[in-house]
Design a protein around this motif. Structure first.
Motif, PDB file in Angstrom:
ATOM      1  N   ASP A  45       0.823  -1.213   0.000  1.00 43.94           N
ATOM      2  CA  ASP A  45       0.000   0.000   0.000  1.00 43.94           C
ATOM      3  C   ASP A  45       0.856   1.262   0.000  1.00 43.94           C
ATOM      4  O   ASP A  45       0.553   2.222  -0.710  1.00 43.94           O
ATOM      5  N   ILE A  46       1.905   1.272   0.779  1.00 40.62           N
ATOM      6  CA  ILE A  46       2.799   2.434   0.862  1.00 40.62           C
ATOM      7  C   ILE A  46       3.442   2.708  -0.498  1.00 40.62           C
ATOM      8  O   ILE A  46       3.463   3.845  -0.971  1.00 40.62           O
ATOM      9  N   GLU A  47       3.953   1.672  -1.123  1.00 40.06           N
ATOM     10  CA  GLU A  47       4.625   1.834  -2.416  1.00 40.06           C
ATOM     11  C   GLU A  47       3.642   2.273  -3.511  1.00 40.06           C
ATOM     12  O   GLU A  47       3.956   3.138  -4.328  1.00 40.06           O
ATOM     13  N   LEU A  48       2.452   1.683  -3.521  1.00 33.08           N
ATOM     14  CA  LEU A  48       1.461   2.072  -4.521  1.00 33.08           C
ATOM     15  C   LEU A  48       0.973   3.496  -4.288  1.00 33.08           C
ATOM     16  O   LEU A  48       0.769   4.253  -5.238  1.00 33.08           O
ATOM     17  N   ALA A  49       0.808   3.884  -3.038  1.00 34.30           N
ATOM     18  CA  ALA A  49       0.397   5.260  -2.730  1.00 34.30           C
ATOM     19  C   ALA A  49       1.465   6.255  -3.169  1.00 34.30           C
ATOM     20  O   ALA A  49       1.154   7.324  -3.701  1.00 34.30           O
ATOM     21  N   ARG A  50       2.710   5.913  -2.974  1.00 36.19           N
ATOM     22  CA  ARG A  50       3.811   6.780  -3.399  1.00 36.19           C
ATOM     23  C   ARG A  50       3.794   6.963  -4.912  1.00 36.19           C
ATOM     24  O   ARG A  50       3.939   8.078  -5.413  1.00 36.19           O
ATOM     25  N   LEU A  51       3.583   5.876  -5.621  1.00 37.27           N
ATOM     26  CA  LEU A  51       3.504   5.947  -7.081  1.00 37.27           C
ATOM     27  C   LEU A  51       2.304   6.788  -7.504  1.00 37.27           C
ATOM     28  O   LEU A  51       2.410   7.636  -8.396  1.00 37.27           O
ATOM     29  N   GLU A  52       1.163   6.597  -6.846  1.00 33.52           N
ATOM     30  CA  GLU A  52      -0.030   7.351  -7.183  1.00 33.52           C
ATOM     31  C   GLU A  52       0.152   8.848  -6.935  1.00 33.52           C
ATOM     32  O   GLU A  52      -0.319   9.672  -7.725  1.00 33.52           O
ATOM     33  N   GLN A  53       0.844   9.212  -5.889  1.00 33.60           N
ATOM     34  CA  GLN A  53       1.080  10.625  -5.590  1.00 33.60           C
ATOM     35  C   GLN A  53       1.958  11.288  -6.646  1.00 33.60           C
ATOM     36  O   GLN A  53       1.839  12.483  -6.885  1.00 33.60           O
ATOM     37  N   MET A  54       2.820  10.515  -7.274  1.00 37.00           N
ATOM     38  CA  MET A  54       3.711  11.043  -8.308  1.00 37.00           C
ATOM     39  C   MET A  54       2.991  11.316  -9.628  1.00 37.00           C
ATOM     40  O   MET A  54       3.414  12.183 -10.395  1.00 37.00           O
ATOM     41  N   LEU A  55       1.940  10.553  -9.898  1.00 34.26           N
ATOM     42  CA  LEU A  55       1.339  10.557 -11.231  1.00 34.26           C
ATOM     43  C   LEU A  55       0.904  11.926 -11.758  1.00 34.26           C
ATOM     44  O   LEU A  55       1.244  12.251 -12.905  1.00 34.26           O
ATOM     45  N   PRO A  56       0.158  12.733 -11.015  1.00 34.95           N
ATOM     46  CA  PRO A  56      -0.302  13.997 -11.613  1.00 34.95           C
ATOM     47  C   PRO A  56       0.843  14.894 -12.087  1.00 34.95           C
ATOM     48  O   PRO A  56       0.831  15.391 -13.221  1.00 34.95           O
ATOM     49  N   HIS A  57       1.823  15.096 -11.258  1.00 33.15           N
ATOM     50  CA  HIS A  57       2.954  15.949 -11.650  1.00 33.15           C
ATOM     51  C   HIS A  57       3.752  15.313 -12.782  1.00 33.15           C
ATOM     52  O   HIS A  57       4.149  15.983 -13.740  1.00 33.15           O
ATOM     53  N   TRP A  58       3.997  14.043 -12.653  1.00 35.13           N
ATOM     54  CA  TRP A  58       4.781  13.313 -13.641  1.00 35.13           C
ATOM     55  C   TRP A  58       4.120  13.399 -15.016  1.00 35.13           C
ATOM     56  O   TRP A  58       4.758  13.740 -16.006  1.00 35.13           O
ATOM     57  N   ARG A  59       2.826  13.110 -15.088  1.00 34.28           N
ATOM     58  CA  ARG A  59       2.131  13.152 -16.376  1.00 34.28           C
ATOM     59  C   ARG A  59       2.103  14.551 -16.956  1.00 34.28           C
ATOM     60  O   ARG A  59       2.222  14.738 -18.158  1.00 34.28           O
ATOM     61  N   SER A  60       1.973  15.574 -16.115  1.00 37.22           N
ATOM     62  CA  SER A  60       1.919  16.936 -16.626  1.00 37.22           C
ATOM     63  C   SER A  60       3.271  17.410 -17.144  1.00 37.22           C
ATOM     64  O   SER A  60       3.343  18.331 -17.940  1.00 37.22           O
ATOM     65  N   SER A  61       4.344  16.766 -16.711  1.00 34.25           N
ATOM     66  CA  SER A  61       5.676  17.199 -17.137  1.00 34.25           C
ATOM     67  C   SER A  61       6.243  16.369 -18.293  1.00 34.25           C
ATOM     68  O   SER A  61       7.340  16.655 -18.765  1.00 34.25           O
TER      69      SER A  61
END
Length: 77
Positions: free
Chosen positions: A8-24
């Motif tokens: 859960d921790i690792e998946l949450a970390r990945l999920e938190q990255m997605l919006p910024h990552w995709r926008s860049s």
């Protein structure tokens, strides 16, 4: 990865990255290879129950971030 909490921790970390990552991203085609490279160490060695759980979480996070959740996202076992 041996416990659900760590998963859960690792998946949450990945999920938190997605919006910024995709926008860049300069090119959307870069997303999937990078996503799979980040996901592979998280899901490697999961038992079948945790793997199904991870697949559901990943599909949800991708839907919420306007990615194509219909694709197969986990690396082959």
């Amino acid at each position: 990865m041996t416990c659900r909490l760590q998963l859960d921790i690792e998946l949450a970390r990945l999920e938190q990255m997605l919006p910024h990552w995709r926008s860049s991203l300069r090119d959307e085609a870069q997303f999937w290879p990078q996503f799979k490279a980040l996901l592979e160490p998280i899901v490697e060695g999961l038992n079948p129950e945790d793997r199904r759980y991870a697949e559901e979480r990943i599909a949800r996070m991708l839907t919420l971030n306007h990615c194509d959740p219909g694709r197969r996202h986990l690396p082959d076992e």
